[in-house]
Design a protein around this motif. Structure first.
Motif, mmCIF file in Angstrom:
data_model
loop_
_atom_site.group_PDB
_atom_site.id
_atom_site.type_symbol
_atom_site.label_atom_id
_atom_site.label_comp_id
_atom_site.label_asym_id
_atom_site.label_seq_id
_atom_site.Cartn_x
_atom_site.Cartn_y
_atom_site.Cartn_z
ATOM 1 N N UNK A 11 0.768 -1.228 0.000
ATOM 2 C CA UNK A 11 0.000 0.000 0.000
ATOM 3 C C UNK A 11 0.800 1.279 0.000
ATOM 4 N N UNK A 12 2.104 1.189 0.257
ATOM 5 C CA UNK A 12 2.929 2.400 0.244
ATOM 6 C C UNK A 12 3.223 2.812 -1.195
ATOM 7 N N UNK A 13 3.566 4.063 -1.353
ATOM 8 C CA UNK A 13 3.987 4.589 -2.651
ATOM 9 C C UNK A 13 5.363 5.205 -2.475
ATOM 10 N N UNK A 51 1.030 -1.032 7.402
ATOM 11 C CA UNK A 51 1.777 -0.411 8.494
ATOM 12 C C UNK A 51 1.442 1.063 8.684
ATOM 13 N N UNK A 52 0.655 1.645 7.781
ATOM 14 C CA UNK A 52 0.193 3.023 7.969
ATOM 15 C C UNK A 52 -1.259 3.125 7.525
ATOM 16 N N UNK A 53 -1.969 4.102 8.063
ATOM 17 C CA UNK A 53 -3.368 4.313 7.671
ATOM 18 C C UNK A 53 -3.473 4.677 6.193
ATOM 19 N N UNK A 54 -2.505 5.426 5.699
ATOM 20 C CA UNK A 54 -2.500 5.794 4.288
ATOM 21 C C UNK A 54 -2.415 4.556 3.414
ATOM 22 N N UNK A 55 -1.534 3.624 3.775
ATOM 23 C CA UNK A 55 -1.403 2.379 3.017
ATOM 24 C C UNK A 55 -2.670 1.535 3.124
ATOM 25 N N UNK A 67 3.782 7.917 3.480
ATOM 26 C CA UNK A 67 3.319 8.727 4.601
ATOM 27 C C UNK A 67 4.534 9.206 5.395
ATOM 28 N N UNK A 68 4.703 10.518 5.486
ATOM 29 C CA UNK A 68 5.869 11.098 6.149
ATOM 30 C C UNK A 68 5.446 11.941 7.340
ATOM 31 N N UNK A 69 6.080 11.710 8.460
ATOM 32 C CA UNK A 69 5.818 12.453 9.683
ATOM 33 C C UNK A 69 6.225 13.915 9.509
ATOM 34 N N UNK A 70 5.570 14.794 10.250
ATOM 35 C CA UNK A 70 5.896 16.218 10.175
ATOM 36 C C UNK A 70 7.314 16.523 10.640
ATOM 37 N N UNK A 71 7.894 15.596 11.404
ATOM 38 C CA UNK A 71 9.265 15.807 11.882
ATOM 39 C C UNK A 71 10.301 15.508 10.810
ATOM 40 N N UNK A 79 2.945 9.426 14.989
ATOM 41 C CA UNK A 79 2.724 7.976 15.079
ATOM 42 C C UNK A 79 1.933 7.445 13.878
ATOM 43 N N UNK A 80 2.386 7.816 12.688
ATOM 44 C CA UNK A 80 1.730 7.376 11.457
ATOM 45 C C UNK A 80 1.850 5.879 11.230
ATOM 46 N N UNK A 81 2.849 5.258 11.863
ATOM 47 C CA UNK A 81 3.108 3.840 11.636
ATOM 48 C C UNK A 81 2.734 2.975 12.841
#
Length: 371
Positions: A123-125, A148-152, A310-314, A344-346
Motif C-alpha cells: 500500500x505504500x507509494x 503499516x500506515x493508515x494511508x497504506x 506517509x511522512x511524519x511532520x518531523x 505515530x503514522x506507523x
C-alpha cells in the motif's frame, strides 16, 4: 497452522523479527523460516548468523544468490529454488514482508505453489524506487494484507484487485520493538566503541532506481561539509539495488577519515542504538520515514526515493540538489528547524498483538481442518 516466513534480506527480517518471536512462542502456530538471498553473503553482513542466533522456529536454508549479479538472473534463480521447495511442502500460509525483488520472487513462488500469501508492508507509494512495482505485484499475488500506515490501509482497501475484507491495519511491528527498546536503551558504544565520546550524525543512502539523482555527489557534499565542522558521522552501507556499488565504493574511499565511522550492516538492536545516540539522521532510507520519528530525532530526507510514502511532520524533505541539501543541513545544525511532535503514522506499538489475532482469525476461518 503451519506458517512459512520467507526472508531474503535483513530489510525484511529485521522489521518482522519481534513478530516472529511471538509467533514461534504461540502453540497455535508451527513456524518455519525460509532463509535465502543476500543473508548468506559476507558483503552484506552474512545475516544468516543473526537468524540462527534468534532461532525462532525451524530454519530452512535455501541459497539462491552466491554473489551480486544481474537482477533478472537472481530473480529467476530465486523463484526456481523457492518454488521447488514450496511445491513439496505442506504450509497453510506463506508470510512475506516488504517490497524488494527477493520478496517478489518469493510471492511468485508461493503463488505457483498454490499457497495463500499474507503480505506485510503493502500500500505504500515510493515514486523514486523500483520497489513500487514489486510492492504492488506482491499485493496482487497476496490474499491477506497487513498494512503499516493508515494511508497504506486506505490505498489497499480502494484497489479493485484486493478484497477489502482481507486488509488489516496493524502498524509497523518495528514500532513495537522501538518502544520496547526505549524502555531501557543501549548506548552505541556497545556496538561501535570509538563513537562513545563523540556526537555524530547517522547517514544512510540507497540507490534511487527510477530517476537519475546524484546520490554519490550529494553524499560527498554532506561529508565534506560536516567534516569542515569537525562533526563525526556514522555511515552504513546501502542495500543491494543496482548502482549500490557506486555508493559502497565511495564509502570505502572515506572510511579512514578520523571523523567517519563505517559499519557496513547494523543489526536491529545496534541500529536502534545508532539512531538513539545520534544528533539526527540524513539519507533517503525508509527507516527515516517510518522509524526515526519515534526516537524524537530530526530526519533530513533527500530526493524522491520516499516520495508518496506517509511522512511524519518531523521529517524535513529536500530536493536532490547539493546546494539545497547543504542549505537545509546548515539550518538543522543551527537549530533553525523546529522538531515537531511525532504523529505515530506507523502505529502505536500494538502491531504484534494485532498480527497474532489476525493470524488466529485466518486459521479459524480457513485452515482449522488442516494439519
Amino acid at each position: 497452522m503451519k506458517i512459512a516466513f520467507i526472508t531474503g534480506a535483513r530489510s525484511d527480517y529485521g522489521p518482522f523479527r519481534s513478530t516472529l518471536r511471538a509467533i514461534s512462542q504461540d502453540q497455535d502456530f508451527n513456524l518455519d523460516i525460509l532463509v535465502h538471498g543476500i543473508h548468506f553473503l559476507d558483503s552484506f553482513g552474512k545475516s544468516i548468523n543473526e537468524i540462527k542466533r534468534d532461532s525462532f522456529g525451524k530454519i530452512v536454508q535455501l541459497e539462491t544468490i552466491t554473489s551480486q549479479g544481474k537482477k533478472s538472473l537472481e530473480m529467476i534463480d530465486t523463484f526456481k529454488v523457492l518454488n521447488n521447495f514450496l511445491n513439496s511442502s505442506s504450509y497453510n500460509l506463506v508470510v512475506i514482508v516488504g517490497d524488494r525483488l527477493e520478496a517478489y520472487a518469493a510471492a511468485l513462488a508461493a503463488h505457483f505453489a498454490k499457497i495463500p500469501i499474507l503480505h506485510s508492508g503493502g500500500g505504500h507509494i515510493t515514486n523514486g524506487a523500483i520497489d513500487n512495482i514489486y510492492r504492488y505485484n506482491i499485493t496482487n499475488l497476496s490474499k491477506y494484507h497487513l498494512t503499516t500506515s493508515r494511508k497504506a490501509y486506505d490505498t489497499l482497501r480502494n484497489l479493485p484487485t484486493v478484497n477489502f475484507n482481507n486488509v488489516y491495519f496493524t502498524g509497523s511491528p518495528t514500532v513495537d520493538a522501538i518502544k520496547n527498546y526505549l524502555i531501557s536503551p543501549i548506548h552505541i558504544e556497545k556496538y561501535v566503541p570509538n563513537l562513545s565520546k563523540n556526537k555524530y550524525i547517522l547517514i544512510t543512502f540507497h540507490p534511487v532506481t527510477l530517476v537519475n539523482e546524484p546520490v554519490v555527489e550529494i553524499m560527498k557534499s554532506v561529508v565534506e561539509y560536516l567534516s569542515s565542522k569537525n562533526i563525526h558521522m556514522l555511515i552504513t552501507y546501502p542495500n543491494n539495488d543496482e548502482k549500490s556499488i557506486e555508493i559502497t565504493s565511495y564509502i570505502d574511499s572515506i572510511k579512514k577519515y578520523k571523523n567517519i565511522h563505517v559499519v557496513p550492516h547494523l543489526g536491529s538492536n545496534a541500529y536502534f542504538s545508532a539512531i538513539y545516540c545520534s544528533e539526527f539522521v540524513i539519507g533517503n532510507s525508509s527507516s527515516g520515514a517510518m522509524e526515526v520519528p519515534y526516537f524524537k530525532k530530526h530526519v533530513l530526507n533527500i530526493g524522491t526515493r520516499q516520495e508518496g510514502r506517509a511522512l511524519d511532520k518531523s521529517v524535513t524533505n529536500v530536493d536532490a540538489d547539493c546546494v539545497e541539501v547543504i542549505k537545509v543541513l546548515s539550518s538543522i545544525l543551527n537549530k533553525d528547524v523546529l522538531l515537531l511532535k511525532n504523529e505515530e503514522l506507523y502505529g502505536d506499538g500494538s502491531a504484534i498483538e494485532k498480527t497474532l489475532k489476525i493470524l488466529k482469525k485466518i486459521s479459524d476461518k480457513e485452515f482449522q481442518n488442516h494439519d
